[in-house]
Scaffold this active site. Structure first.
Site, PDB file in Angstrom:
ATOM      1  N   ARG A  24       0.807  -1.227   0.000  1.00 38.16           N
ATOM      2  CA  ARG A  24       0.000   0.000   0.000  1.00 38.16           C
ATOM      3  C   ARG A  24       0.838   1.275   0.000  1.00 38.16           C
ATOM      4  NH1 ARG A  24      -3.120  -1.201   5.428  1.00 38.16           N
ATOM      5  NH2 ARG A  24      -1.308  -1.871   6.543  1.00 38.16           N
TER       6      ARG A  24
ATOM      7  N   LYS B 109       3.352 -19.652   6.180  1.00 34.69           N
ATOM      8  CA  LYS B 109       2.847 -20.102   7.462  1.00 34.69           C
ATOM      9  C   LYS B 109       2.835 -18.904   8.422  1.00 34.69           C
ATOM     10  CE  LYS B 109       5.349 -20.324  10.738  1.00 34.69           C
ATOM     11  NZ  LYS B 109       6.450 -19.583  11.365  1.00 34.69           N
TER      12      LYS B 109
ATOM     13  N   HIS C 199       9.212 -23.132   5.356  1.00 34.70           N
ATOM     14  CA  HIS C 199      10.517 -22.996   4.706  1.00 34.70           C
ATOM     15  C   HIS C 199      11.511 -24.069   5.158  1.00 34.70           C
ATOM     16  CE1 HIS C 199      11.609 -20.661   8.311  1.00 34.70           C
ATOM     17  NE2 HIS C 199      12.861 -20.929   8.008  1.00 34.70           N
TER      18      HIS C 199
ATOM     19  N   LYS D 266      14.964 -26.563   3.160  1.00 32.30           N
ATOM     20  CA  LYS D 266      16.371 -26.586   3.598  1.00 32.30           C
ATOM     21  C   LYS D 266      17.049 -27.833   3.044  1.00 32.30           C
ATOM     22  CE  LYS D 266      15.723 -24.003   7.903  1.00 32.30           C
ATOM     23  NZ  LYS D 266      16.557 -22.820   7.869  1.00 32.30           N
TER      24      LYS D 266
ATOM     25  N   GLU E 144      17.056 -21.016  18.950  1.00 35.23           N
ATOM     26  CA  GLU E 144      17.480 -19.753  18.328  1.00 35.23           C
ATOM     27  C   GLU E 144      18.116 -18.879  19.394  1.00 35.23           C
ATOM     28  OE1 GLU E 144      14.688 -18.196  15.140  1.00 35.23           O
ATOM     29  OE2 GLU E 144      13.334 -19.151  16.550  1.00 35.23           O
TER      30      GLU E 144
ATOM     31  N   ASP F  70       4.096 -20.772  16.497  1.00 33.95           N
ATOM     32  CA  ASP F  70       5.068 -20.223  15.540  1.00 33.95           C
ATOM     33  C   ASP F  70       6.006 -21.307  15.010  1.00 33.95           C
ATOM     34  OD1 ASP F  70       6.427 -18.035  14.191  1.00 33.95           O
ATOM     35  OD2 ASP F  70       8.047 -18.283  15.652  1.00 33.95           O
TER      36      ASP F  70
ATOM     37  N   HIS G  61       7.259 -26.196  11.673  1.00 34.00           N
ATOM     38  CA  HIS G  61       8.612 -26.703  11.442  1.00 34.00           C
ATOM     39  C   HIS G  61       8.901 -28.001  12.213  1.00 34.00           C
ATOM     40  CE1 HIS G  61       8.938 -22.899   9.596  1.00 34.00           C
ATOM     41  NE2 HIS G  61       9.354 -22.192  10.624  1.00 34.00           N
TER      42      HIS G  61
ATOM     43  N   LYS H 285      13.413 -19.221  21.840  1.00 32.49           N
ATOM     44  CA  LYS H 285      14.155 -18.012  21.452  1.00 32.49           C
ATOM     45  C   LYS H 285      15.142 -17.697  22.575  1.00 32.49           C
ATOM     46  CE  LYS H 285      11.281 -16.493  17.991  1.00 32.49           C
ATOM     47  NZ  LYS H 285      11.739 -16.657  16.625  1.00 32.49           N
TER      48      LYS H 285
HETATM   49  C1  BG6 Z   1       9.932 -18.751  11.274  1.00 32.92           C
HETATM   50  C2  BG6 Z   1       9.434 -18.268  12.597  1.00 32.92           C
HETATM   51  O1  BG6 Z   1       8.980 -19.565  10.648  1.00 32.92           O
HETATM   52  O2  BG6 Z   1      11.128 -19.502  11.444  1.00 32.92           O
HETATM   53  C3  BG6 Z   1      10.501 -17.447  13.295  1.00 32.92           C
HETATM   54  O3  BG6 Z   1       8.266 -17.493  12.415  1.00 32.92           O
HETATM   55  C4  BG6 Z   1      11.803 -18.207  13.377  1.00 32.92           C
HETATM   56  O4  BG6 Z   1      10.071 -17.059  14.590  1.00 32.92           O
HETATM   57  C5  BG6 Z   1      12.199 -18.764  12.020  1.00 32.92           C
HETATM   58  O5  BG6 Z   1      12.805 -17.323  13.840  1.00 32.92           O
HETATM   59  C6  BG6 Z   1      13.393 -19.688  12.122  1.00 32.92           C
HETATM   60  O6  BG6 Z   1      13.827 -20.037  10.841  1.00 32.92           O
HETATM   61  P1  BG6 Z   1      15.349 -20.430  10.556  1.00 32.92           P
HETATM   62  O7  BG6 Z   1      15.372 -20.812   9.122  1.00 32.92           O
HETATM   63  O8  BG6 Z   1      16.162 -19.203  10.863  1.00 32.92           O
HETATM   64  O9  BG6 Z   1      15.652 -21.553  11.490  1.00 32.92           O
END
Ligand code: BG6
Length: 490
Positions: A50, A147, A177, A181, A215, A234, A239, A337
């Site tokens: 936008r 997602k 995603h 990988k 993470e 999340d 994942h 996290k």
């Molecule tokens: C995302 C989450 O799908 O994956 C994030 O929303 C997370 O919170 C991320 O940090 C982690 O992805 P990767 O590829 O860095 O392990």
């Protein structure tokens, strides 16, 4: 260097083009594939958002996220920008942006057309309806959804219904995603292109499985979204469960998308529900507190947020897959996290030998362990027992048989988004989640979330820069097991 096969020219419309995902992942992914000659020059990238921006302003904005290390960067980027067209379009409501988009796409009705919704899931339904209303869903059109698809089973169903009114299921690409990988794809090869593991890959040979996605970063600028989601929605819903599916599924007849997705679905449906009665025993939820990561002081989650919150930033789960192959084998899932380091790893712990015939003078027999390191330092390590060479009686050592991707293969394979975008152009659905998979994953996760809502939601704390709360260690310790947190090289 492997020769890359170019894809057909395509048009991609990125809704939410000024957002984080588009700038940090999608545009760089398209740029890198184009630099490697995989994307033809008659491809068009239509960035829609936008904000009122000119083409040049958008290119300048996006350039900030392209690693300057690429050789010939400046020139290449300018050439790549000729593929980029920016359109100011507010997806909410009727506005001239839609007409502009329609006229942009109109001349090429047969061209492959991708719509990428880099938007909050609450908008997926209305954007699809608008695509339908403007008759942009041509026969070669595909939709890509990020997602999370919804925030629970009901909202996911609603979204899937709305999207399904405009696009057929085999034109819908739901991205996780992690499935893009390199090492995740390699998991299928490891399991199904080697005869060594399969006879042991069951409750007879495996003691337990650990899946860790840790993470070191906190929630950063995504606090608004994250505080509504939390680690369970999340990360676990998508994942971690996808990784568990790839470890646990039966061998599919082929790598055909429907075969693989059907086997994954069976695993999701076999997950033992976690209920109000079992949640406290099977799940640990926690929030990070202040601490230090890499020598830097880090504030706690609530401090970063600036208000109170009951959202978990860490979750550990003892899951069970109730079928013949996995009866009695716990799958320990853990993600958080602000932990000690970024590390995604799958560990398959085999059963111990039934009887010690060695009587070593030094060292004890440890069960074999297969460590699949997804990131960083991608690799596979098989831990074996061996004898320390030389005289002096049998001295045992637990040593790795190591495969390091960095050392053993040429460097520079594509990032997950690069691979996934090319897979959409090729219409390869095997790396994407089918509707029933997403819904089955939500059903299981909802069980945990509902139990939490009913007050079974004890929140533990953990200092930033650690492996999580001690209660997560207890989850395994009470079964005389432990998380394997050693650095990959050891
Ligand atoms: C995302 C989450 O799908 O994956 C994030 O929303 C997370 O919170 C991320 O940090 C982690 O992805 P990767 O590829 O860095 O392990």
């Amino acid at each position: 260097m492997t020769k890359l096969v170019p894809v057909e020219p395509f048009d991609i419309v990125i809704f939410g083009a000024t957002g984080d995902l588009a700038k940090r992942k999608l545009i760089p992914a398209l740029f890198h594939r184009w630099c490697d000659g995989q994307i033809p020059n008659d491809t068009r990238i239509i960035a829609a958002s936008r904000d009122k921006l000119s083409n040049q302003q958008y290119c300048d904005l996006a350039a900030g996220h392209i690693p300057a290390a690429k050789s010939g960067f400046g020139e290449k980027w300018e050439e790549f920008c000729t593929l980029l067209h920016y359109i100011a379009l507010d997806v909410e409501g009727e506005n001239p942006g839609w007409t502009e988009l329609s006229s942009h796409l109109a001349p090429d009705q047969d061209k492959i057309r991708l719509f990428y919704l880099a938007l909050p899931p609450s908008l997926y339904g209305s954007v699809c309806a608008a695509i339908g209303a403007h008759q942009l869903n041509s026969k070669n059109a595909r939709i890509i959804l990020e997602k999370p698809i919804g925030s629970d089973y009901d909202s996911a169903r609603k979204i899937n219904d709305c999207v399904g009114e405009v696009f057929a299921e085999n034109h819908i690409f739901r991205i996780d995603h992690y499935l893009g990988k390199e090492t995740v794809q390699n998991l299928l090869i490891l399991r199904f292109a080697n005869s060594l593991f399969e006879p042991m890959w069951n409750a007879g040979g495996i003691d337990h499985v650990q899946i860790t996605v840790a993470e070191s970063l906190g929630v950063g600028s995504r606090a608004g979204y994250y505080d509504r989601a939390g680690a369970l929605r999340d990360m676990v819903q998508n994942h971690l469960l996808q990784l568990a599916c790839l470890v646990a599924m039966e061998p599919p007849a082929s790598l055909d998308a429907e075969e693989v997705r059907t086997e994954k679905l069976k695993v999701l449906r076999a997950l033992r529900p976690i209920t109000r009665e079992t949640v406290a025993k099977e799940v640990v939820r926690a929030q990070y507190e202040s601490g230090a990561i890499d020598g830097q002081a880090v504030p706690g989650y609530l401090e970063q947020l600036g208000h109170d919150s009951t959202t978990e930033t860490f979750v550990a789960i003892r899951a069970h897959i109730d079928n013949w192959r996995w009866a009695g084998v716990p799958f320990y899932l853990r993600t958080g996290k602000c932990m000690k380091a970024k590390r995604s790893e799958i560990i398959i712990q085999f059963k111990p030998v039934p009887h010690d015939i060695v009587g070593a003078v030094e060292g004890t027999i440890h069960p074999n362990r297969l460590v699949i390191r997804l990131q960083p330092d991608e690799g596979v390590k098989l831990m074996l027992m061996t004898k320390d060479p030389g005289p002096g009686g049998v001295r045992l050592r637990y040593v790795p048989l190591n495969l390091s991707f960095a050392d053993d293969f040429e460097n520079g394979y594509p990032d997950a988004y690069e691979r996934l975008l090319m897979a959409v152009v090729r219409s390869n659905l095997s790396l994407f989640m089918r509707r029933d998979e997403v819904e089955a994953a939500w059903r299981w996760v909802d069980g945990i979330a509902h139990a939490w809502n009913k007050g079974h939601d004890k929140m533990y704390g953990y200092a930033s820069g650690t492996d999580g709360p001690s209660q997560a260690a207890l989850l395994l310790a009470r079964e005389e097991r432990e998380w394997f947190d050693a650095p990959f090289g050891q």
